[in-house]
Write a protein that holds these residues in place. Sequence first.
Motif, PDB file in Angstrom:
ATOM      1  N   ASN A   6      31.818  18.201 -15.779  1.00  0.00           N
ATOM      2  CA  ASN A   6      31.186  19.061 -14.786  1.00  0.00           C
ATOM      3  C   ASN A   6      30.278  18.301 -13.838  1.00  0.00           C
ATOM      4  N   GLY A   7      30.118  17.003 -14.078  1.00  0.00           N
ATOM      5  CA  GLY A   7      29.279  16.190 -13.219  1.00  0.00           C
ATOM      6  C   GLY A   7      27.861  16.018 -13.707  1.00  0.00           C
ATOM      7  N   ARG A  64      19.970  16.289 -20.474  1.00  0.00           N
ATOM      8  CA  ARG A  64      21.047  16.566 -19.523  1.00  0.00           C
ATOM      9  C   ARG A  64      20.436  16.742 -18.145  1.00  0.00           C
ATOM     10  N   TYR A  65      21.024  16.084 -17.135  1.00  0.00           N
ATOM     11  CA  TYR A  65      20.530  16.172 -15.763  1.00  0.00           C
ATOM     12  C   TYR A  65      21.620  16.779 -14.899  1.00  0.00           C
ATOM     13  N   ASP A  66      21.317  17.914 -14.267  1.00  0.00           N
ATOM     14  CA  ASP A  66      22.312  18.630 -13.470  1.00  0.00           C
ATOM     15  C   ASP A  66      22.213  18.328 -11.985  1.00  0.00           C
ATOM     16  N   GLY A  67      21.421  17.309 -11.636  1.00  0.00           N
ATOM     17  CA  GLY A  67      21.234  16.958 -10.238  1.00  0.00           C
ATOM     18  C   GLY A  67      19.951  17.504  -9.669  1.00  0.00           C
ATOM     19  N   LYS A  68      19.337  18.450 -10.392  1.00  0.00           N
ATOM     20  CA  LYS A  68      18.078  19.047  -9.949  1.00  0.00           C
ATOM     21  C   LYS A  68      17.001  18.965 -11.024  1.00  0.00           C
ATOM     22  N   SER A  69      17.370  19.291 -12.247  1.00  0.00           N
ATOM     23  CA  SER A  69      16.394  19.335 -13.338  1.00  0.00           C
ATOM     24  C   SER A  69      16.911  18.610 -14.564  1.00  0.00           C
ATOM     25  N   PHE A  70      15.981  18.123 -15.379  1.00  0.00           N
ATOM     26  CA  PHE A  70      16.313  17.576 -16.685  1.00  0.00           C
ATOM     27  C   PHE A  70      16.153  18.670 -17.730  1.00  0.00           C
ATOM     28  N   ILE A  71      17.106  18.739 -18.625  1.00  0.00           N
ATOM     29  CA  ILE A  71      17.040  19.685 -19.732  1.00  0.00           C
ATOM     30  C   ILE A  71      17.004  18.891 -21.022  1.00  0.00           C
ATOM     31  N   ASN A  72      15.971  19.101 -21.814  1.00  0.00           N
ATOM     32  CA  ASN A  72      15.860  18.447 -23.121  1.00  0.00           C
ATOM     33  C   ASN A  72      16.708  19.250 -24.099  1.00  0.00           C
ATOM     34  N   ILE A  73      17.769  18.649 -24.585  1.00  0.00           N
ATOM     35  CA  ILE A  73      18.756  19.374 -25.373  1.00  0.00           C
ATOM     36  C   ILE A  73      18.378  19.464 -26.853  1.00  0.00           C
ATOM     37  N   THR A  74      17.742  18.431 -27.379  1.00  0.00           N
ATOM     38  CA  THR A  74      17.593  18.346 -28.837  1.00  0.00           C
ATOM     39  C   THR A  74      16.163  18.428 -29.350  1.00  0.00           C
ATOM     40  N   SER A  75      15.195  18.639 -28.483  1.00  0.00           N
ATOM     41  CA  SER A  75      13.802  18.603 -28.942  1.00  0.00           C
ATOM     42  C   SER A  75      13.490  19.672 -29.985  1.00  0.00           C
ATOM     43  N   ILE A  80      13.704  22.988 -20.279  1.00  0.00           N
ATOM     44  CA  ILE A  80      13.701  22.369 -18.957  1.00  0.00           C
ATOM     45  C   ILE A  80      12.412  21.573 -18.795  1.00  0.00           C
ATOM     46  N   THR A  81      12.539  20.323 -18.346  1.00  0.00           N
ATOM     47  CA  THR A  81      11.370  19.468 -18.184  1.00  0.00           C
ATOM     48  C   THR A  81      11.279  18.971 -16.746  1.00  0.00           C
ATOM     49  N   SER A  82      10.131  18.428 -16.398  1.00  0.00           N
ATOM     50  CA  SER A  82       9.923  17.908 -15.047  1.00  0.00           C
ATOM     51  C   SER A  82      10.205  16.416 -14.968  1.00  0.00           C
ATOM     52  N   HIS A  83      10.715  15.851 -16.051  1.00  0.00           N
ATOM     53  CA  HIS A  83      10.956  14.412 -16.075  1.00  0.00           C
ATOM     54  C   HIS A  83      12.094  14.087 -17.023  1.00  0.00           C
ATOM     55  N   GLY A  84      12.605  12.875 -16.892  1.00  0.00           N
ATOM     56  CA  GLY A  84      13.637  12.390 -17.781  1.00  0.00           C
ATOM     57  C   GLY A  84      13.031  11.753 -19.010  1.00  0.00           C
ATOM     58  N   PRO A  85      13.813  10.991 -19.755  1.00  0.00           N
ATOM     59  CA  PRO A  85      13.283  10.319 -20.946  1.00  0.00           C
ATOM     60  C   PRO A  85      12.173   9.345 -20.579  1.00  0.00           C
ATOM     61  N   GLU A  86      11.244   9.174 -21.490  1.00  0.00           N
ATOM     62  CA  GLU A  86      10.123   8.263 -21.255  1.00  0.00           C
ATOM     63  C   GLU A  86      10.049   7.187 -22.329  1.00  0.00           C
ATOM     64  N   SER A  87      11.135   7.058 -23.075  1.00  0.00           N
ATOM     65  CA  SER A  87      11.202   6.068 -24.142  1.00  0.00           C
ATOM     66  C   SER A  87      12.493   5.275 -23.984  1.00  0.00           C
ATOM     67  N   ILE A  88      12.815   4.469 -25.005  1.00  0.00           N
ATOM     68  CA  ILE A  88      14.007   3.631 -24.964  1.00  0.00           C
ATOM     69  C   ILE A  88      15.243   4.494 -24.695  1.00  0.00           C
ATOM     70  N   THR A  89      15.980   4.148 -23.654  1.00  0.00           N
ATOM     71  CA  THR A  89      17.172   4.895 -23.247  1.00  0.00           C
ATOM     72  C   THR A  89      18.393   4.016 -23.475  1.00  0.00           C
ATOM     73  N   ARG A  90      19.252   4.415 -24.412  1.00  0.00           N
ATOM     74  CA  ARG A  90      20.337   3.546 -24.865  1.00  0.00           C
ATOM     75  C   ARG A  90      21.681   3.793 -24.201  1.00  0.00           C
ATOM     76  N   PHE A 123      12.671   8.351 -13.188  1.00  0.00           N
ATOM     77  CA  PHE A 123      12.431   9.771 -13.427  1.00  0.00           C
ATOM     78  C   PHE A 123      11.361   9.953 -14.502  1.00  0.00           C
ATOM     79  N   LYS A 124      10.385   9.095 -14.474  1.00  0.00           N
ATOM     80  CA  LYS A 124       9.345   9.107 -15.505  1.00  0.00           C
ATOM     81  C   LYS A 124       8.162   9.969 -15.103  1.00  0.00           C
ATOM     82  N   GLY A 125       7.976  11.087 -15.768  1.00  0.00           N
ATOM     83  CA  GLY A 125       6.791  11.895 -15.606  1.00  0.00           C
ATOM     84  C   GLY A 125       6.528  12.400 -14.225  1.00  0.00           C
ATOM     85  N   LYS A 126       7.563  12.463 -13.384  1.00  0.00           N
ATOM     86  CA  LYS A 126       7.347  12.961 -12.032  1.00  0.00           C
ATOM     87  C   LYS A 126       8.164  14.227 -11.832  1.00  0.00           C
TER      88      LYS A 126
END
Length: 354
Positions: free
Chosen positions: A64-65, A77-88, A47-57, A347-350
């Motif tokens: 499930n939405g 993956r963004y569930d409407g509240k948090s971003f989850i980094n799936i593959t790191s 779980i992260t506090s931000h979305g992707p910060e690089s090239i988003t394709r 959703f960059k770094g916030k």
Amino acid sequence: MKKYAHIYTLFLMFVFNTSCEGQNKADSSNKTELPKDNINSETKEVITSHGPESITRNIIQDRNGDIWIAAFDSIFRYDGKSFINITSKVSSARFFSVLEDRKGNLWFGSIGSGVYYYDGKSFQNFTTKEGLPNNEIGYIYEDKIGNIWFGANGGASRYDGKSFRNYILDGDAMNEDRTGKTFPDFTRPPNEVTSIIEDKTGKFWFGTRGDTFVYDGKTFTVFTHNGKPFRNVRTIIEDKKGNIWLGGNDGLWRYDGSTFTNFTQKFVGYIIEDKNGNIWTSSERDNSQAWALSRYDGKSLSNKKPTVTEIASKPMIFGILEANDGSIWFGALDGVYRYDGNTITDFKGKQVRK
């Protein structure tokens, strides 16, 4: 092509030199059967506090939405509240594409590491060792009978749940290859498959960096207008009325089966149709090195000059998604953005709303 040189130069700075027999029946269950000896990696989501910060394709929304995002720094993956980094914890690959299949499984296309299949619990990796023609997968598509198609450098691959069937680009031709031919990673062959769709008649369309092809299950035919092929097409879609839209080096075109309509000659990267029949594109702007996210009003598409509204401008804009709530998501060089009809949110770094 010179007028687009600045696009490729900018893109390459960030990418590091990267950018059917479909009518055959699959088994009746359409079940995806994966090799038993493939490496199985358990999920380790972060779980992260931000979305992707690089090239988003590429961006999709699952049944499930949840929003799934393919970016160069991971799959999110963004569930409407948090971003989850799936593959790191699974792969350091740069991801280009994401697909949810009819069974609810996820497929992630990467640059250099092939495809990752994710069932919500574990991962399995497909590469040239399993049958892909190349490990750079920029596009993934599921056809009407459940085959999964991969757009790769050098050609396309169809996976029926048991084996791969490859179709290789060779100049102005595209044909099935049964020799197991592969293409080295990071060589950027002159052609790669950038878009695949199956239209309402069952024909397949392939956009490539070379010609555009239509496949009737037996023969690949170069798609042309006035004897000129559509080249370097990045996106092909079919709208609700059955029209085919193409976006690429020659701009934005619509084909209704007999008539061609050109809406812009500026380079167009991505196209979607929203639920109201509006067409959204990412494209070059006039006299600018920036790109625009634009909306073509669906009710005016039959006019000589349809109503076009520019929504956002970024150095480059990639995949576009209309979410269930009507918001528009789009990828850029520095992450993902959401437009709710009034405001553009990044959703960059916030800290994301909890």
